[in-house]
Design a protein around this motif. Structure first.
Motif, short mmCIF file in Angstrom:
data_model
loop_
_atom_site.label_atom_id
_atom_site.label_comp_id
_atom_site.label_asym_id
_atom_site.label_seq_id
_atom_site.Cartn_x
_atom_site.Cartn_y
_atom_site.Cartn_z
N MET A 1 0.83 -1.19 0.00
CA MET A 1 0.00 0.00 0.00
C MET A 1 0.87 1.25 0.00
N ASN A 2 0.41 2.28 -0.63
CA ASN A 2 1.11 3.55 -0.64
C ASN A 2 0.24 4.61 0.02
N GLY A 3 0.84 5.72 0.41
CA GLY A 3 0.06 6.81 0.98
C GLY A 3 0.15 6.87 2.48
N ARG A 4 -0.89 7.39 3.05
CA ARG A 4 -0.95 7.66 4.48
C ARG A 4 -1.66 6.52 5.19
N ALA A 5 -1.14 6.14 6.34
CA ALA A 5 -1.77 5.11 7.16
C ALA A 5 -2.98 5.70 7.87
N VAL A 6 -4.07 4.96 7.87
CA VAL A 6 -5.28 5.35 8.57
C VAL A 6 -5.39 4.52 9.85
N PHE A 7 -5.63 5.18 10.97
CA PHE A 7 -5.82 4.50 12.24
C PHE A 7 -7.27 4.02 12.30
N LYS A 8 -7.44 2.71 12.56
CA LYS A 8 -8.78 2.10 12.53
C LYS A 8 -9.32 1.72 13.90
N ALA A 9 -8.45 1.32 14.82
CA ALA A 9 -8.90 0.86 16.13
C ALA A 9 -7.76 0.97 17.12
N VAL A 10 -8.11 0.99 18.40
CA VAL A 10 -7.12 1.01 19.48
C VAL A 10 -7.63 0.07 20.57
N GLY A 11 -6.69 -0.53 21.29
CA GLY A 11 -7.06 -1.37 22.41
C GLY A 11 -5.93 -1.45 23.42
N PRO A 12 -6.26 -1.83 24.64
CA PRO A 12 -5.24 -1.93 25.69
C PRO A 12 -4.42 -3.19 25.57
N ILE A 13 -3.21 -3.13 26.05
CA ILE A 13 -2.41 -4.32 26.31
C ILE A 13 -2.31 -4.39 27.83
N GLY A 14 -2.72 -5.50 28.38
CA GLY A 14 -2.78 -5.61 29.84
C GLY A 14 -3.89 -4.75 30.40
N ASP A 15 -3.61 -4.10 31.53
CA ASP A 15 -4.66 -3.30 32.17
C ASP A 15 -4.56 -1.80 31.87
N THR A 16 -3.89 -1.45 30.79
CA THR A 16 -3.77 -0.05 30.39
C THR A 16 -5.14 0.48 29.99
N ASP A 17 -5.45 1.70 30.41
CA ASP A 17 -6.69 2.39 30.03
C ASP A 17 -6.36 3.33 28.88
N VAL A 18 -6.84 3.01 27.67
CA VAL A 18 -6.52 3.84 26.50
C VAL A 18 -7.20 5.21 26.56
N ASP A 19 -8.13 5.38 27.48
CA ASP A 19 -8.76 6.68 27.68
C ASP A 19 -8.02 7.52 28.72
N ALA A 20 -6.97 6.95 29.31
CA ALA A 20 -6.19 7.66 30.32
C ALA A 20 -4.76 7.14 30.31
N LEU A 21 -4.10 7.19 29.14
CA LEU A 21 -2.70 6.80 29.08
C LEU A 21 -1.89 7.69 30.02
N PRO A 22 -1.10 7.11 30.90
CA PRO A 22 -0.43 7.91 31.92
C PRO A 22 0.70 8.78 31.37
N VAL A 23 0.72 10.02 31.81
CA VAL A 23 1.79 10.96 31.50
C VAL A 23 2.14 11.71 32.78
N LYS A 24 3.35 12.23 32.82
CA LYS A 24 3.76 13.01 33.99
C LYS A 24 3.29 14.46 33.88
N HIS A 25 3.29 14.98 32.62
CA HIS A 25 2.85 16.36 32.35
C HIS A 25 2.09 16.36 31.03
N VAL A 26 0.93 16.99 31.00
CA VAL A 26 0.08 16.95 29.81
C VAL A 26 0.68 17.72 28.65
N GLU A 27 1.15 18.93 28.87
CA GLU A 27 1.56 19.80 27.76
C GLU A 27 2.66 19.20 26.87
#
Length: 131
Positions: A1-27
Motif C-alpha cells: 500500500m502507498n500513501g498515508r496510514a489510517v488509524f482504525k482501532a485502538v485497544g489496551p495491552i494488559g490493564d492499560t486504560d486507553v482513555d487515560a494513558l499515563p503521562v507526567k505532564h500533559v503539555e
C-alpha cells in the motif's frame, strides 16, 4: 500500500486504560502526540487530554500511574507507510515483523513514546500473508 496510514482501532495491552494513558505532564505529551504521532487535540485541561487520529480516540492523564508500565495497540491500514512517517518524525519505530495473534497473521512494529508508553502498530494480513 502507498500513501498515508489510517488509524482504525485502538485497544489496551494488559490493564492499560486507553482513555487515560499515563503521562507526567500533559503539555509536553500533547506536543509529542500531535507533532510526532499525528494526533489532533479534541480537548485538553491541566491534567487530561483527548486526542484523535482518524477513527481512533485516546486519552492522556496525569493519574499517578507509571507510563513505562502502559501499552496499547493500534490497528492501521498501512504499517509500512506509518513506519516511514514515524521514522521521518524521529519516533524511532522498531523493525516491522510478521506475527500471529489468535490464529490471525499481522504485520507489526513497536514504538515507545519518550515518556514511556509502548505502542504496537498492527495491520491484519489475509491467510496468504497479503495486507
Amino acid at each position: 500500500m502507498n500513501g498515508r496510514a489510517v488509524f482504525k482501532a485502538v485497544g489496551p495491552i494488559g490493564d492499560t486504560d486507553v482513555d487515560a494513558l499515563p503521562v507526567k505532564h500533559v503539555e509536553p505529551a500533547v506536543g509529542f502526540y500531535t507533532r510526532c504521532l499525528g494526533f489532533t487535540v479534541v480537548s485538553k485541561d491541566a491534567t487530561t487530554a483527548r486526542l484523535r487520529r482518524d477513527d481512533v480516540t485516546i486519552g492522556l492523564a496525569v493519574n499517578g500511574h507509571d507510563p513505562e508500565q502502559a501499552s496499547c495497540w493500534f490497528s492501521v491500514s498501512d504499517v509500512d507507510a506509518l513506519w516511514r512517517e514515524y521514522d521521518e518524525h524521529g519516533v524511532g519505530p522498531g523493525v516491522i515483523d510478521e506475527q500471529t495473534y489468535d490464529g490471525s497473521p499481522y504485520r507489526v512494529f513497536f514504538a515507545r513514546e519518550p515518556y514511556g508508553v509502548c505502542f504496537c502498530f498492527t495491520q491484519p494480513l489475509d491467510r496468504e500473508g497479503i495486507a
